[in-house]
Design a protein around this motif. Structure first.
Motif: not given
Length: 184
Positions: A89, A97-99, A124, A126, A128, A133-135, A163
């Protein structure tokens, strides 16, 4: 583009190590189902620096967890493939972002509890960027050094993660991550 050349070198190194592993004594599939197979799990906290494309020239602090073990899906005769699952994170420079990352790595012991390894990364993210924000699907490569002795675990990873872009949100990044934890 400089990044794509570096990525290609990373992936080539990972494929070379993987090819070396498969030539060793053959691969075993579903090794985790074999009697006596030892997963040898490790849990570690992580922290490091990340250079992400959306953040410009800033370096972000990244932190998270790393869980790794001998791979039970595909394995060499001498148990050199370890699977790393990481959750990372960051929330700096207008980027959050969190991966969630999965990385099977071929490792080479170099003595005294030390090993080095490399492999691909899929995941993956997430992301912002402050507007949306998008996955995002993520892929890349990692090289690392680890120390495992008794219950003590530490390591250092250099990881590239790219990504796909969705609605002007992407999260291409480099990270240098240190890890400290325990072996079970």
């Amino acid at each position: 583009m400089k990044t794509s050349r570096i990525t290609a070198l990373f992936l080539l190194a990972g494929l070379t190590l993987g090819a070396t592993a498969s030539q060793a004594d053959g691969l075993r599939f579903f090794a985790g189902m074999e009697p006596g197979f030892k997963f040898e799990p490790t849990l570690a906290v992580t922290g490091g620096i990340m250079k992400a494309t959306p953040a410009g020239d800033d370096h972000n602090f990244v932190y998270g967890l790393d869980f790794n073990m001998n791979c039970g899906l595909i394995q060499t005769a001498d148990n050199r493939i370890r699977t790393h699952v990481q959750i990372n994170h960051t929330n700096e420079s207008g980027v959050k972002a969190t991966s969630f990352e999965l990385s099977p790595r071929y490792t080479l012991p170099i003595g005294g509890g030390f090993s080095v390894g490399a492999g691909p990364v899929i995941g993956l993210v997430k992301a912002d960027n402050g507007i949306a924000d998008k996955n995002l699907f993520a892929y890349g490569a990692v090289v690392g050094a680890n120390f495992r002795k008794g219950m003590v675990y530490s390591g250092l990873d250099l990881r590239y993660l790219n990504t796909n872009e969705r609605n002007h949100v992407d999260f291409e990044n480099w990270a240098l991550i240190a890890k400290v934890g325990i072996n079970f």
